[in-house]
Scaffold this active site. Structure first.
Site, PDB file in Angstrom:
ATOM      1  N   LYS A 280       0.877  -1.053  -0.127  1.00 52.10           N
ATOM      2  CA  LYS A 280      -0.165   0.076  -0.135  1.00 52.10           C
ATOM      3  C   LYS A 280       0.887   1.423  -0.047  1.00 52.10           C
ATOM      4  O   LYS A 280       1.705   1.282   0.850  1.00 52.10           O
ATOM      5  CB  LYS A 280      -0.892  -0.147   1.344  1.00 52.10           C
ATOM      6  CG  LYS A 280      -2.088   0.862   1.181  1.00 52.10           C
ATOM      7  CD  LYS A 280      -3.366   0.346   2.121  1.00 52.10           C
ATOM      8  CE  LYS A 280      -4.411   1.211   2.012  1.00 52.10           C
ATOM      9  NZ  LYS A 280      -5.541   0.852   2.880  1.00 52.10           N
ATOM     10  N   GLU A 365     -20.178  -4.733   9.610  1.00 46.57           N
ATOM     11  CA  GLU A 365     -21.007  -3.691  10.319  1.00 46.57           C
ATOM     12  C   GLU A 365     -22.141  -4.564  11.109  1.00 46.57           C
ATOM     13  O   GLU A 365     -22.701  -4.622  12.085  1.00 46.57           O
ATOM     14  CB  GLU A 365     -21.582  -2.552   9.441  1.00 46.57           C
ATOM     15  CG  GLU A 365     -20.728  -1.598   9.283  1.00 46.57           C
ATOM     16  CD  GLU A 365     -19.731  -1.851   8.076  1.00 46.57           C
ATOM     17  OE1 GLU A 365     -19.851  -3.005   7.443  1.00 46.57           O
ATOM     18  OE2 GLU A 365     -18.686  -1.257   7.884  1.00 46.57           O
ATOM     19  N   ARG A 393     -25.623  -1.755   6.596  1.00 48.81           N
ATOM     20  CA  ARG A 393     -25.098  -3.197   6.549  1.00 48.81           C
ATOM     21  C   ARG A 393     -25.981  -4.062   7.534  1.00 48.81           C
ATOM     22  O   ARG A 393     -26.133  -5.114   7.612  1.00 48.81           O
ATOM     23  CB  ARG A 393     -23.865  -3.382   6.563  1.00 48.81           C
ATOM     24  CG  ARG A 393     -23.053  -2.798   5.097  1.00 48.81           C
ATOM     25  CD  ARG A 393     -23.574  -4.064   4.205  1.00 48.81           C
ATOM     26  NE  ARG A 393     -23.047  -3.840   3.056  1.00 48.81           N
ATOM     27  CZ  ARG A 393     -21.784  -4.117   2.331  1.00 48.81           C
ATOM     28  NH1 ARG A 393     -20.930  -4.499   3.106  1.00 48.81           N
ATOM     29  NH2 ARG A 393     -21.406  -3.785   1.316  1.00 48.81           N
TER      30      ARG A 393
HETATM   31  C1  LIG Z   1     -19.196  -1.474   4.156  1.00 54.26           C
HETATM   32  C2  LIG Z   1     -17.971  -0.877   4.306  1.00 54.26           C
HETATM   33  N1  LIG Z   1     -17.497  -0.345   5.737  1.00 54.26           N
HETATM   34  C3  LIG Z   1     -16.161   0.365   5.652  1.00 54.26           C
HETATM   35  C4  LIG Z   1     -15.957   0.900   4.765  1.00 54.26           C
HETATM   36  C5  LIG Z   1     -14.643   1.824   4.665  1.00 54.26           C
HETATM   37  N2  LIG Z   1     -13.676   1.324   3.826  1.00 54.26           N
HETATM   38  C6  LIG Z   1     -12.855   1.479   2.623  1.00 54.26           C
HETATM   39  S1  LIG Z   1     -11.846   0.757   2.349  1.00 54.26           S
HETATM   40  C7  LIG Z   1     -11.602   0.083   3.736  1.00 54.26           C
HETATM   41  C8  LIG Z   1     -10.364  -0.871   3.772  1.00 54.26           C
HETATM   42  C9  LIG Z   1     -10.182  -1.734   2.842  1.00 54.26           C
HETATM   43  O1  LIG Z   1      -9.180  -2.435   2.907  1.00 54.26           O
HETATM   44  P1  LIG Z   1      -8.825  -3.430   1.666  1.00 54.26           P
HETATM   45  O2  LIG Z   1      -9.984  -4.259   1.310  1.00 54.26           O
HETATM   46  O3  LIG Z   1      -7.752  -4.235   2.161  1.00 54.26           O
HETATM   47  O4  LIG Z   1      -8.183  -2.252   0.696  1.00 54.26           O
HETATM   48  P2  LIG Z   1      -6.929  -1.351   0.696  1.00 54.26           P
HETATM   49  O5  LIG Z   1      -7.344  -0.041   1.055  1.00 54.26           O
HETATM   50  O6  LIG Z   1      -5.905  -2.094   1.613  1.00 54.26           O
HETATM   51  O7  LIG Z   1      -6.349  -1.582  -0.714  1.00 54.26           O
HETATM   52  C10 LIG Z   1     -12.576   0.398   4.576  1.00 54.26           C
HETATM   53  C11 LIG Z   1     -12.626  -0.103   5.878  1.00 54.26           C
HETATM   54  C12 LIG Z   1     -16.518   0.584   3.358  1.00 54.26           C
HETATM   55  N3  LIG Z   1     -15.958   1.154   2.252  1.00 54.26           N
HETATM   56  N4  LIG Z   1     -17.517  -0.209   3.404  1.00 54.26           N
END
Ligand SMILES: Cc1ncc(C[n+]2csc(CCOP(=O)(O)OP(=O)(O)O)c2C)c(N)n1
Ligand SMILES: CC(=O)[C@@H](O)[C@H](O)COP(=O)(O)O
Ligand SMILES: [Mg+2]
Length: 628
Positions: A280, A365, A393
């Site tokens: 990242k 959630e 959710r």
């Molecule tokens: C239902 C939901 N909860 C929380 C989020 C907030 N959120 C967006 S990206 C993320 C982390 C995602 O991590 P990953 O899938 O590993 O992607 P990366 O950012 O590491 O590429 C979160 C918690 C969301 N988009 N949707």
């Protein structure tokens, strides 16, 4: 510049393999430069540049379908599909979205924004393809963070029966927004140490199948054999045991290796999971060092990584963060929950002070809500801090696990109302409607920073579920002296006059107060009431107002349907109260990205527009009455 040769989808196929690394470098430079000006999701995008290049090299768009989980990492995909110019107005009103949008390009196969949907949607595409006898590849790209969401497992479970190709890319960068959590995250950490294999895998699987399977002790022996070798030569056994071919781990910044892996994956008859390791923030030192800070960023100085605009005032989240820590200090029964948003919801401080009473449940959630219900049933007083749009959710869990048992769960509903540049998927504009309909649920919203503190203290003492909704951004610090104790079901009268009465919900108080001043300037009297409680509704206050007012105006940043205005109208209608109600709310629609101020003007919820609407309505009322 190679980037200039990419004008539309599939142009990348014209470059030779040696040029692709140079292209990756140019894309990174472009992203850093553009996002430093507009803001956006930088770190995740820097991590998937090579992965996206390899996908676009091997697959053909828009025939093949790429589904990006959450979608915050789709910027390179946008560049490679001819949308480079769109980055000047990224996430701005009328400009390009920060997420995939079918209406934006035929190469965006599925709209995303919320986590953990990509495997379900991809599987749907696969089944549709097969039913229609069509021929294309479906590739769902899901992050290790998004793999903490239950829906991803429901989809994997469902996909296991497939006999036709479905490619799932697990983009593992060891991070959610903050550090990833949980058992799957630990499991992936073990897999990372294994070697990439393709041919070897087939050999091992065949060898395992050849072991005779007679008698209990023999089965046990096989199990032992499998488990003893699994981390050595057959990583991804969990997926393999489910019936999903595992390929990996694959170095995610090696375009050649990635292309080979995708070509192999295309040959698999059934679901195949490519476990790709990426970093990242790759290629930009400040983002590599602090990927959480650059997950989503505002404009910043490229040379230092420092934000260009530093917040001078507390946000509502900051206030929540401070007050919940203070509450936690005095009340050992208070425990807090986040669904992978410890920084965003302001719970990181609580986690530092009281780690045992802090729970990050992952991007889950629905589970978070039921987990809170369990904590409450066990005698704790849980506070689940969660963004309004993500709490959607957990709707059934709110009804079935919290409301039905009247459990003392506090929902700190952050990012309520318009959130701005994340747009349609993230606007917190439905919560008053979906929470308001749940029996036993109390719904409150503060007018300013002081009231948020008071409401939080009220909620953690209350014996039943309470949702407190507050918005993204700076906390209003006006009207500090209006701080009468929070009294269950009671609103707060700020100015009492005659004729027109404004009742505002939560943070819309600031805009309502400006509106009142404008109305007074035009020459009309105007009362101002802070609703405080959306549910239960303060019926007595409406009865009282109706004695001296002709027009009651409700003001809320929620859709009209099921919101506060409808509750007031319903009350007036059912009780035959002779007063006109004007409900000022958001339209029953999805609202795109843009600054909150601009969006409010667009939907006529800014003080100027509201003043015009109210005065027009009032003048009409007066004229009608004169005619009678
Ligand atoms: C239902 C939901 N909860 C929380 C989020 C907030 N959120 C967006 S990206 C993320 C982390 C995602 O991590 P990953 O899938 O590993 O992607 P990366 O950012 O590491 O590429 C979160 C918690 C969301 N988009 N949707
Ligand atoms: C992609 C995603 O869902 C989050 O990164 C979100 O954009 C965070 O929003 P805030 O900036 O309001 O914390
Ligand atoms: Mg990740």
């Amino acid at each position: 510049m190679l980037l200039e040769r990419i004008e539309k989808e599939n142009d990348i196929k014209e470059l030779n393999m040696e040029e692709l690394d140079q292209l990756a470098g140019e894309i990174r430079e472009f992203l850093i430069q553009k996002i430093s000006l507009t803001g956006g999701h930088l770190a995740s995008n820097l991590g998937v540049v090579e992965l996206t290049i390899a996908m676009h090299r091997v697959f053909t768009l828009p025939k093949d379908k790429m589904i990006w989980d959450v979608g915050h990492q789709s910027y390179t995909h946008k560049i490679l599909t001819g949308r480079r110019a769109g980055f000047d107005a990224l996430r701005k009103y009328g400009g390009m979205s920060g997420f995939p949008k079918r209406k934006e390009s035929p190469c965006d196969a599925f709209d995303t924004g919320h986590s953990s949907t990509s495997i379900s949607a991809g599987l749907g595409y696969v089944e549709a393809r097969d039913l229609k006898g069509e021929d294309y590849s479906v590739i769902s790209v899901i992050g290790d963070g998004a793999m903490t969401g239950g829906m991803a497992y429901e989809a994997l479970n469902n996909a296991a029966h497939l006999k036709t190709n479905f490619i799932i890319v697990l983009n593992d960068n060891y991070m959610s927004i903050s550090e990833n959590v949980g058992g799957m995250s630990n499991y992936l950490a073990q897999l990372r140490t294994a070697d990439f294999y393709t041919g070897l895998k087939k050999g091992v699987t065949n060898a395992l199948h050849k072991i005779p399977t007679v008698g209990d002790h023999m089965i046990e022996q096989i199990r032992r054999t499998k488990s003893s070798i699994k981390q050595l030569v057959v990583p991804g056994m969990l997926f393999e045991d489910m019936g999903i071919t595992y390929l990996g781990p694959i170095p995610g910044h090696d375009i050649g290796m990635l292309c080979r892996a995708f070509r192999e994956a295309k040959k698999v008859e059934g679901p195949v999971l490519l476990h790709v390791l990426t970093q990242k923030g790759k290629g930009y030192a400040p983002a590599e060092k602090d990927p959480s800070r650059f997950h989503g960023t505002g404009p910043f100085d490229i040379s230092t990584g420092e934000p260009l605009q530093k917040a001078s005032k507390d946000t509502y989240t900051d206030i929540f963060s401070k007050v919940i820590c203070d509450i936690g200090k005095h009340d050992p029964n208070v425990a807090v929950i986040t669904a992978a948003m410890a920084d965003g919801t302001g719970l990181s401080a609580f986690a530092r002070y009281f780690p045992k009473r802090f729970f990050d449940v992952g991007i889950a959630e629905g589970h978070g809500v039921t987990f809170a219900a369990g904590l409450a049933a066990g005698g704790m007083h849980p506070v689940f801090a969660v963004y309004s749009s993500f709490l959607q959710r957990g709707y059934d869990q709110l009804i079935h696990d919290v409301g039905l048992q009247n459990l003392p769960v506090v929902l700190a509903v952050d990012r309520a109302g318009l959130v701005g540049s994340d747009g349609e998927t993230h606007q917190g504009i439905f919560d008053l409607s979906y929470l308001g309909g749940i029996p036993n649920m109390t719904v409150i919203s503060p007018k300013n920073r002081w009231e948020l503190a008071d409401m939080l203290r009220f909620a953690v003492q209350f014996d039943g579920p309470v949702a407190i909704r507050y918005p993204r951004g700076t906390a209003y610090d006006g009207y500090e002296k209006y701080r009468a104790p929070i009294c269950y079901g009671k609103s707060e009268v700020i100015y009492e006059e005659e004729g027109i009465a404004l009742i505002s919900v939560g943070h819309m108080f600031e805009e309502a107060e400006k509106t009142r001043r404008a109305i007074k300037k035009i020459g009309y009297n105007c009362s101002l009431i802070n609703a405080r409680f959306v549910k239960p509704l303060d019926g007595e206050m409406i009865d009282e107002l109706s004695k001296t007012h002709r027009l009651i105006v409700t003001i809320e940043e929620n859709i009209l349907c099921g919101g506060f205005g409808e509750r007031v109208s319903d009350y007036v209608l059912k009780n035959h109260i002779p007063v006109q109600v004007l409900s000022l709310a958001l339209p029953d629609d999805y609202i795109e990205h843009g600054s909150v101020d601009l969006l409010r003007r667009e939907v006529l919820l800014d003080a100027d527009s509201m003043t015009k609407r109210i005065v027009t309505e009032y003048v009409q009322l007066q004229q009608e009455e004169e005619r009678k």
